[in-house]
Design a protein around this motif. Sequence first.
Motif, PDB file in Angstrom:
ATOM      1  N   THR A  99       0.825  -1.208   0.000  1.00 37.21           N
ATOM      2  CA  THR A  99       0.000   0.000   0.000  1.00 37.21           C
ATOM      3  C   THR A  99       0.858   1.256   0.000  1.00 37.21           C
ATOM      4  O   THR A  99       0.624   2.205  -0.759  1.00 37.21           O
ATOM      5  CB  THR A  99      -0.923   0.014   1.236  1.00 37.21           C
ATOM      6  N   MET A 100       1.872   1.245   0.842  1.00 34.28           N
ATOM      7  CA  MET A 100       2.748   2.399   0.962  1.00 34.28           C
ATOM      8  C   MET A 100       3.538   2.643  -0.322  1.00 34.28           C
ATOM      9  O   MET A 100       3.682   3.786  -0.783  1.00 34.28           O
ATOM     10  CB  MET A 100       3.696   2.156   2.140  1.00 34.28           C
ATOM     11  N   THR A 101       4.040   1.561  -0.913  1.00 39.84           N
ATOM     12  CA  THR A 101       4.839   1.695  -2.129  1.00 39.84           C
ATOM     13  C   THR A 101       4.013   2.245  -3.281  1.00 39.84           C
ATOM     14  O   THR A 101       4.472   3.120  -4.026  1.00 39.84           O
ATOM     15  CB  THR A 101       5.440   0.329  -2.523  1.00 39.84           C
ATOM     16  N   LYS A 102       2.781   1.748  -3.432  1.00 35.65           N
ATOM     17  CA  LYS A 102       1.921   2.255  -4.505  1.00 35.65           C
ATOM     18  C   LYS A 102       1.596   3.727  -4.296  1.00 35.65           C
ATOM     19  O   LYS A 102       1.617   4.524  -5.254  1.00 35.65           O
ATOM     20  CB  LYS A 102       0.627   1.445  -4.580  1.00 35.65           C
ATOM     21  N   MET A 103       1.307   4.099  -3.063  1.00 32.93           N
ATOM     22  CA  MET A 103       1.008   5.496  -2.759  1.00 32.93           C
ATOM     23  C   MET A 103       2.177   6.399  -3.124  1.00 32.93           C
ATOM     24  O   MET A 103       2.006   7.457  -3.761  1.00 32.93           O
ATOM     25  CB  MET A 103       0.681   5.645  -1.265  1.00 32.93           C
ATOM     26  N   LEU A 104       3.379   5.980  -2.753  1.00 28.12           N
ATOM     27  CA  LEU A 104       4.564   6.793  -3.030  1.00 28.12           C
ATOM     28  C   LEU A 104       4.878   6.822  -4.526  1.00 28.12           C
ATOM     29  O   LEU A 104       5.215   7.878  -5.076  1.00 28.12           O
ATOM     30  CB  LEU A 104       5.750   6.252  -2.242  1.00 28.12           C
ATOM     31  N   GLU A 105       4.769   5.679  -5.189  1.00 29.24           N
ATOM     32  CA  GLU A 105       5.058   5.643  -6.624  1.00 29.24           C
ATOM     33  C   GLU A 105       4.060   6.470  -7.415  1.00 29.24           C
ATOM     34  O   GLU A 105       4.429   7.129  -8.396  1.00 29.24           O
ATOM     35  CB  GLU A 105       5.077   4.197  -7.116  1.00 29.24           C
ATOM     36  N   ASP A 106       2.787   6.455  -6.994  1.00 28.22           N
ATOM     37  CA  ASP A 106       1.778   7.285  -7.666  1.00 28.22           C
ATOM     38  C   ASP A 106       2.099   8.766  -7.525  1.00 28.22           C
ATOM     39  O   ASP A 106       1.705   9.583  -8.368  1.00 28.22           O
ATOM     40  CB  ASP A 106       0.389   7.005  -7.087  1.00 28.22           C
ATOM     41  N   ALA A 107       2.831   9.109  -6.463  1.00 29.16           N
ATOM     42  CA  ALA A 107       3.230  10.504  -6.242  1.00 29.16           C
ATOM     43  C   ALA A 107       4.604  10.804  -6.837  1.00 29.16           C
ATOM     44  O   ALA A 107       5.140  11.891  -6.640  1.00 29.16           O
ATOM     45  CB  ALA A 107       3.240  10.810  -4.745  1.00 29.16           C
ATOM     46  N   GLY A 108       5.173   9.832  -7.554  1.00 31.86           N
ATOM     47  CA  GLY A 108       6.472  10.044  -8.175  1.00 31.86           C
ATOM     48  C   GLY A 108       7.643   9.855  -7.236  1.00 31.86           C
ATOM     49  O   GLY A 108       8.731  10.396  -7.478  1.00 31.86           O
ATOM     50  N   GLU A 109       7.437   9.084  -6.153  1.00 34.22           N
ATOM     51  CA  GLU A 109       8.481   8.859  -5.159  1.00 34.22           C
ATOM     52  C   GLU A 109       8.727   7.351  -4.998  1.00 34.22           C
ATOM     53  O   GLU A 109       8.094   6.696  -4.179  1.00 34.22           O
ATOM     54  CB  GLU A 109       8.069   9.465  -3.807  1.00 34.22           C
ATOM     55  N   PRO A 110       9.632   6.774  -5.772  1.00 34.00           N
ATOM     56  CA  PRO A 110       9.911   5.336  -5.627  1.00 34.00           C
ATOM     57  C   PRO A 110      10.475   5.021  -4.247  1.00 34.00           C
ATOM     58  O   PRO A 110      11.299   5.766  -3.711  1.00 34.00           O
ATOM     59  CB  PRO A 110      10.945   5.064  -6.731  1.00 34.00           C
ATOM     60  N   PHE A 111      10.008   3.920  -3.678  1.00 36.76           N
ATOM     61  CA  PHE A 111      10.428   3.495  -2.336  1.00 36.76           C
ATOM     62  C   PHE A 111      11.177   2.177  -2.482  1.00 36.76           C
ATOM     63  O   PHE A 111      10.615   1.178  -2.927  1.00 36.76           O
ATOM     64  CB  PHE A 111       9.200   3.342  -1.441  1.00 36.76           C
ATOM     65  N   HIS A 112      12.450   2.163  -2.122  1.00 33.46           N
ATOM     66  CA  HIS A 112      13.312   1.023  -2.394  1.00 33.46           C
ATOM     67  C   HIS A 112      13.283   0.002  -1.259  1.00 33.46           C
ATOM     68  O   HIS A 112      13.615   0.313  -0.121  1.00 33.46           O
ATOM     69  CB  HIS A 112      14.751   1.505  -2.620  1.00 33.46           C
ATOM     70  N   HIS A 113      12.878  -1.210  -1.612  1.00 26.92           N
ATOM     71  CA  HIS A 113      12.949  -2.345  -0.689  1.00 26.92           C
ATOM     72  C   HIS A 113      12.887  -3.616  -1.517  1.00 26.92           C
ATOM     73  O   HIS A 113      12.413  -3.602  -2.666  1.00 26.92           O
ATOM     74  CB  HIS A 113      11.801  -2.314   0.331  1.00 26.92           C
ATOM     75  N   PRO A 114      13.371  -4.743  -1.001  1.00 26.62           N
ATOM     76  CA  PRO A 114      13.335  -5.981  -1.778  1.00 26.62           C
ATOM     77  C   PRO A 114      11.897  -6.375  -2.132  1.00 26.62           C
ATOM     78  O   PRO A 114      10.984  -6.235  -1.312  1.00 26.62           O
ATOM     79  CB  PRO A 114      13.978  -7.012  -0.841  1.00 26.62           C
ATOM     80  N   ARG A 115      11.710  -6.880  -3.329  1.00 25.09           N
ATOM     81  CA  ARG A 115      10.380  -7.270  -3.798  1.00 25.09           C
ATOM     82  C   ARG A 115       9.952  -8.576  -3.144  1.00 25.09           C
ATOM     83  O   ARG A 115      10.729  -9.521  -3.026  1.00 25.09           O
ATOM     84  CB  ARG A 115      10.405  -7.430  -5.320  1.00 25.09           C
ATOM     85  N   LEU A 116       8.705  -8.619  -2.702  1.00 24.42           N
ATOM     86  CA  LEU A 116       8.149  -9.838  -2.123  1.00 24.42           C
ATOM     87  C   LEU A 116       7.877 -10.857  -3.226  1.00 24.42           C
ATOM     88  O   LEU A 116       7.206 -10.556  -4.207  1.00 24.42           O
ATOM     89  CB  LEU A 116       6.864  -9.538  -1.363  1.00 24.42           C
ATOM     90  N   ILE A 117       8.386 -12.081  -3.042  1.00 26.47           N
ATOM     91  CA  ILE A 117       8.125 -13.171  -3.976  1.00 26.47           C
ATOM     92  C   ILE A 117       6.968 -14.032  -3.483  1.00 26.47           C
ATOM     93  O   ILE A 117       6.041 -14.347  -4.220  1.00 26.47           O
ATOM     94  CB  ILE A 117       9.383 -14.051  -4.159  1.00 26.47           C
ATOM     95  N   SER A 118       7.015 -14.417  -2.200  1.00 25.87           N
ATOM     96  CA  SER A 118       5.969 -15.274  -1.640  1.00 25.87           C
ATOM     97  C   SER A 118       5.942 -15.100  -0.127  1.00 25.87           C
ATOM     98  O   SER A 118       6.973 -14.827   0.502  1.00 25.87           O
ATOM     99  CB  SER A 118       6.241 -16.740  -2.002  1.00 25.87           C
TER     100      SER A 118
END
Length: 391
Positions: A99-118
């Motif tokens: 939720t947080m990452t989408k909110m930030l990316e929609d505002a043009g602010e990429p948030f760096h963290h490892p991607r969840l696989i499972s």
Amino acid sequence: MKQCNGSELSVPSFLNNDFLLDIIRRTKNDPSITLCHGFKLRPVTDECSSNESTFRATLHYRSNRFHQERAIDLVVKTPLNDKPSSSTEFRMYTKVLPTMTKMLEDAGEPFHHPRLISAMQKPHSVLVIEDVSWLGWTANKLGLNTFQDVIPMIQEIAKLHAASYNLNQKSCDLTAFNKTLFPRDMNGIHDSISTNIERFCDTIQTRKDCEKLVSKFQKLKPSLDAKLNHVYAVNPNDSGYNVLNYASVHTLNILHKTDYAGRVTKTMLTNFQSCSWGSPAIDLLFILNVVVCHDIKLSHRNEIIYEYYRQFVRILTKLGYLGSVPSLVDLHTELLKKSFFEVYLNIIFDEASYIGPSEDHLNQLNYNGEKYLENIIADMHTLMFKGCLNC
């Protein structure tokens, strides 16, 4: 915080070919995937964690949809016990971070963290995330030594704080994350701190102008638990403000990308098991006392605080937050209220800036380095004069 010792980790029996093959098939939505050959789980020894077994694995696979062999690099985490920190990281990766990452990316602010696989809790509790080490992300174990190198770190923490502040005000209750308080989540934390205080006092008691400092520390020991719990106590609505703290801003948990000259260009947060709802001072004091080198703390302390605040307000604005924004004075008030945390971080962590982080760091501080002693004595005198060592 304890650095994992790879030799102490045994691979759980369920982490076998069939288990990881099923994860890859579900992740890729491709039941035709097969593993090309066996794989080896490698214990992760460069992450600051004491509550998980963490392994790296490289899986080579083929599919009916393509002919060439492909590979995927994974980090697999399984809890060593039922401590709340394990469920904290699970909730972060499955609910909060998306939720947080989408909110930030929609505002043009990429948030760096490892991607969840499972992620799964039954029949086994397992988090599988991407292994970013092969993408050029590395840890700086000796601390950041220029103000410019600190800025990407400040930006990532400000994104986390601003997004959580916005989310909690609007649609997502994050207050439950105060259940994983750092002092209560560490076995023997009181004894470790007391031991390090004793060692520190034994080292400085014969040095000039340290008598009062030693006396203050001796009187302080009975109230250590109360003071640490105060640091992590959530601010009431009518006094201060709260954000979701990363609360594990340790050099082993922060990864960086650098340019050709070795300058930090991006910073990534990993290991979200300690996240805690509370004062923003927690993460900011971590940055000042653990992440940056001592000289940078002394020469750029105010700039770091101001840059964090500037980024926090900027990101809140980009997120469209329309409520009351905490002031810079409010932030400085939080830093003053939680100032004992600075004493704690100096006693426990600061030596890493001079001798390098070591395994079982809590129990190996001997305060032998002269440069370190000179700096920590000066810092402790400053904190004493601020009232941080009062009982």
